[in-house]
Design a protein around this motif. Structure first.
Motif, PDB file in Angstrom:
ATOM      1  N   GLY A 171       0.790  -1.221   0.000  1.00  0.00           N
ATOM      2  CA  GLY A 171       0.000   0.000   0.000  1.00  0.00           C
ATOM      3  C   GLY A 171       0.825   1.274   0.000  1.00  0.00           C
ATOM      4  N   GLY A 172       2.131   1.135   0.062  1.00  0.00           N
ATOM      5  CA  GLY A 172       2.984   2.315  -0.024  1.00  0.00           C
ATOM      6  C   GLY A 172       3.647   2.725   1.274  1.00  0.00           C
ATOM      7  N   ASP A 173       3.301   2.102   2.387  1.00  0.00           N
ATOM      8  CA  ASP A 173       3.970   2.419   3.648  1.00  0.00           C
ATOM      9  C   ASP A 173       5.395   1.899   3.621  1.00  0.00           C
ATOM     10  OD1 ASP A 173       1.682   3.576   4.608  1.00  0.00           O
ATOM     11  OD2 ASP A 173       1.038   1.814   5.725  1.00  0.00           O
ATOM     12  N   LYS A 174       6.284   2.612   4.254  1.00  0.00           N
ATOM     13  CA  LYS A 174       7.704   2.219   4.271  1.00  0.00           C
ATOM     14  C   LYS A 174       8.197   2.127   5.703  1.00  0.00           C
ATOM     15  CE  LYS A 174       8.251   2.319  -0.168  1.00  0.00           C
ATOM     16  NZ  LYS A 174       8.147   1.062  -0.841  1.00  0.00           N
ATOM     17  N   PRO A 175       8.913   1.054   6.034  1.00  0.00           N
ATOM     18  CA  PRO A 175       9.513   0.966   7.362  1.00  0.00           C
ATOM     19  C   PRO A 175      10.664   1.952   7.503  1.00  0.00           C
ATOM     20  CG  PRO A 175      10.023  -0.984   6.061  1.00  0.00           C
ATOM     21  CD  PRO A 175       9.110  -0.142   5.248  1.00  0.00           C
ATOM     22  N   GLY A 176      10.932   2.337   8.731  1.00  0.00           N
ATOM     23  CA  GLY A 176      11.944   3.343   8.983  1.00  0.00           C
ATOM     24  C   GLY A 176      13.362   2.896   8.674  1.00  0.00           C
ATOM     25  N   GLN A 177      13.649   1.598   8.778  1.00  0.00           N
ATOM     26  CA  GLN A 177      15.023   1.130   8.610  1.00  0.00           C
ATOM     27  C   GLN A 177      15.232   0.279   7.367  1.00  0.00           C
ATOM     28  OE1 GLN A 177      16.547  -0.652  12.164  1.00  0.00           O
ATOM     29  NE2 GLN A 177      15.762   0.976  13.465  1.00  0.00           N
ATOM     30  N   GLY A 178      14.318   0.295   6.437  1.00  0.00           N
ATOM     31  CA  GLY A 178      14.514  -0.423   5.187  1.00  0.00           C
ATOM     32  C   GLY A 178      13.559  -1.574   4.987  1.00  0.00           C
ATOM     33  N   THR A 179      13.136  -1.723   3.753  1.00  0.00           N
ATOM     34  CA  THR A 179      12.150  -2.744   3.418  1.00  0.00           C
ATOM     35  C   THR A 179      12.725  -4.153   3.468  1.00  0.00           C
ATOM     36  OG1 THR A 179      11.027  -1.136   2.007  1.00  0.00           O
ATOM     37  CG2 THR A 179      10.491  -3.445   1.660  1.00  0.00           C
ATOM     38  N   ALA A 180      13.939  -4.336   2.982  1.00  0.00           N
ATOM     39  CA  ALA A 180      14.519  -5.682   2.924  1.00  0.00           C
ATOM     40  C   ALA A 180      14.710  -6.261   4.314  1.00  0.00           C
ATOM     41  CB  ALA A 180      15.847  -5.643   2.175  1.00  0.00           C
ATOM     42  N   ILE A 181      15.235  -5.475   5.231  1.00  0.00           N
ATOM     43  CA  ILE A 181      15.449  -5.987   6.585  1.00  0.00           C
ATOM     44  C   ILE A 181      14.119  -6.238   7.277  1.00  0.00           C
ATOM     45  CG2 ILE A 181      15.710  -3.745   7.721  1.00  0.00           C
ATOM     46  CD1 ILE A 181      18.149  -6.175   8.729  1.00  0.00           C
ATOM     47  N   PHE A 182      13.131  -5.389   6.996  1.00  0.00           N
ATOM     48  CA  PHE A 182      11.804  -5.581   7.571  1.00  0.00           C
ATOM     49  C   PHE A 182      11.191  -6.894   7.087  1.00  0.00           C
ATOM     50  CE2 PHE A 182       7.177  -4.998   7.318  1.00  0.00           C
ATOM     51  CZ  PHE A 182       6.901  -4.847   8.670  1.00  0.00           C
ATOM     52  N   LEU A 183      11.272  -7.144   5.783  1.00  0.00           N
ATOM     53  CA  LEU A 183      10.732  -8.396   5.247  1.00  0.00           C
ATOM     54  C   LEU A 183      11.460  -9.611   5.801  1.00  0.00           C
ATOM     55  CD1 LEU A 183       9.957  -7.607   1.506  1.00  0.00           C
ATOM     56  CD2 LEU A 183       8.349  -8.316   3.278  1.00  0.00           C
ATOM     57  N   ALA A 184      12.764  -9.511   5.955  1.00  0.00           N
ATOM     58  CA  ALA A 184      13.536 -10.638   6.498  1.00  0.00           C
ATOM     59  C   ALA A 184      13.093 -10.957   7.929  1.00  0.00           C
ATOM     60  CB  ALA A 184      15.021 -10.322   6.459  1.00  0.00           C
ATOM     61  N   TYR A 185      12.921  -9.940   8.754  1.00  0.00           N
ATOM     62  CA  TYR A 185      12.458 -10.169  10.121  1.00  0.00           C
ATOM     63  C   TYR A 185      11.017 -10.655  10.146  1.00  0.00           C
ATOM     64  CZ  TYR A 185      16.438  -8.469  12.795  1.00  0.00           C
ATOM     65  OH  TYR A 185      17.669  -8.339  13.375  1.00  0.00           O
ATOM     66  N   LEU A 186      10.195 -10.160   9.246  1.00  0.00           N
ATOM     67  CA  LEU A 186       8.796 -10.558   9.185  1.00  0.00           C
ATOM     68  C   LEU A 186       8.667 -12.040   8.820  1.00  0.00           C
ATOM     69  CD1 LEU A 186       6.154  -9.010   9.601  1.00  0.00           C
ATOM     70  CD2 LEU A 186       6.068  -8.645   7.149  1.00  0.00           C
ATOM     71  N   ILE A 187       9.426 -12.470   7.831  1.00  0.00           N
ATOM     72  CA  ILE A 187       9.407 -13.882   7.435  1.00  0.00           C
ATOM     73  C   ILE A 187       9.999 -14.757   8.535  1.00  0.00           C
ATOM     74  CG2 ILE A 187      10.349 -15.544   5.779  1.00  0.00           C
ATOM     75  CD1 ILE A 187      10.089 -13.244   3.680  1.00  0.00           C
ATOM     76  N   GLY A 188      11.079 -14.292   9.136  1.00  0.00           N
ATOM     77  CA  GLY A 188      11.694 -15.044  10.234  1.00  0.00           C
ATOM     78  C   GLY A 188      10.777 -15.196  11.427  1.00  0.00           C
ATOM     79  N   SER A 189      10.010 -14.151  11.722  1.00  0.00           N
ATOM     80  CA  SER A 189       9.087 -14.245  12.857  1.00  0.00           C
ATOM     81  C   SER A 189       7.942 -15.212  12.570  1.00  0.00           C
ATOM     82  CB  SER A 189       8.551 -12.868  13.231  1.00  0.00           C
ATOM     83  OG  SER A 189       7.720 -12.356  12.230  1.00  0.00           O
ATOM     84  N   ALA A 190       7.519 -15.285  11.319  1.00  0.00           N
ATOM     85  CA  ALA A 190       6.453 -16.232  10.968  1.00  0.00           C
ATOM     86  C   ALA A 190       6.954 -17.674  10.994  1.00  0.00           C
ATOM     87  CB  ALA A 190       5.878 -15.899   9.602  1.00  0.00           C
ATOM     88  N   ALA A 191       8.260 -17.864  10.817  1.00  0.00           N
ATOM     89  CA  ALA A 191       8.814 -19.218  10.755  1.00  0.00           C
ATOM     90  C   ALA A 191       9.407 -19.709  12.075  1.00  0.00           C
ATOM     91  CB  ALA A 191       9.893 -19.273   9.672  1.00  0.00           C
ATOM     92  N   ALA A 192       9.564 -18.852  13.063  1.00  0.00           N
ATOM     93  CA  ALA A 192      10.279 -19.223  14.293  1.00  0.00           C
ATOM     94  C   ALA A 192       9.578 -20.346  15.065  1.00  0.00           C
ATOM     95  CB  ALA A 192      10.454 -17.993  15.185  1.00  0.00           C
ATOM     96  N   VAL A 193       8.319 -20.179  15.368  1.00  0.00           N
ATOM     97  CA  VAL A 193       7.612 -21.178  16.171  1.00  0.00           C
ATOM     98  C   VAL A 193       7.344 -22.465  15.394  1.00  0.00           C
ATOM     99  CG1 VAL A 193       5.454 -21.638  17.411  1.00  0.00           C
ATOM    100  CG2 VAL A 193       6.693 -19.517  17.807  1.00  0.00           C
ATOM    101  N   PRO A 194       6.921 -22.408  14.115  1.00  0.00           N
ATOM    102  CA  PRO A 194       6.780 -23.673  13.394  1.00  0.00           C
ATOM    103  C   PRO A 194       8.091 -24.457  13.290  1.00  0.00           C
ATOM    104  CG  PRO A 194       5.591 -21.965  12.237  1.00  0.00           C
ATOM    105  CD  PRO A 194       6.373 -21.289  13.331  1.00  0.00           C
ATOM    106  N   ALA A 195       9.193 -23.771  13.110  1.00  0.00           N
ATOM    107  CA  ALA A 195      10.483 -24.473  13.052  1.00  0.00           C
ATOM    108  C   ALA A 195      10.794 -25.140  14.389  1.00  0.00           C
ATOM    109  CB  ALA A 195      11.591 -23.499  12.672  1.00  0.00           C
TER     110      ALA A 195
END
Length: 119
Positions: free
Chosen positions: A58-82
């Motif tokens: 939708g156009g919102d941007k994280p303060g510290q960068g999109t790539a790092i935000f996506l990496a943490y977002l994916i990692g957080s979704a995978a932490a408990v299932p792993a």
């Protein structure tokens, strides 16, 4: 990001960590109830992943960068299932310890996601 969702994921992750840590202290492996708890936490984390991707699209941007935000977002979704899959391989008390560690890791990732977004 939605602060309430981030808080909900972090609190449920810590509750799961405490519950599995208690099972570890009682020398118990992960039971079916623990997996239901892991499913609840995982659903919240996946909902956060979806909300994060929609906000980025939708156009919102994280303060510290999109790539790092996506990496943490994916990692957080995978932490408990792993951690849950690893606990299936270790059907002793150490499986409960693995899930407890996964819950703590997810809670830390949530704090970092909040910081990255600009909170």
């Amino acid at each position: 990001m939605i602060d309430a969702l981030t808080l909900a994921v972090g609190v449920t992750a810590l509750a799961l960590a405490a519950w599995c840590g208690f099972a570890f202290s009682r020398d118990q492996s992960t039971k079916d109830w623990h997996f239901i708890g892991m499913a609840v936490v995982s659903v919240l984390a996946v909902a956060q992943l979806v909300v994060g991707v929609v906000r980025l699209a939708g156009g919102d941007k994280p303060g510290q960068g999109t790539a790092i935000f996506l990496a943490y977002l994916i990692g957080s979704a995978a932490a408990v299932p792993a951690a849950g899959f690893m606990s299936l391989a270790e059907r002793t008390r150490w499986g409960s310890a693995t899930v407890a560690a996964g819950g703590v890791i997810l809670a830390v990732l949530e704090v970092r996601l909040y910081d990255i977004w600009g909170g």
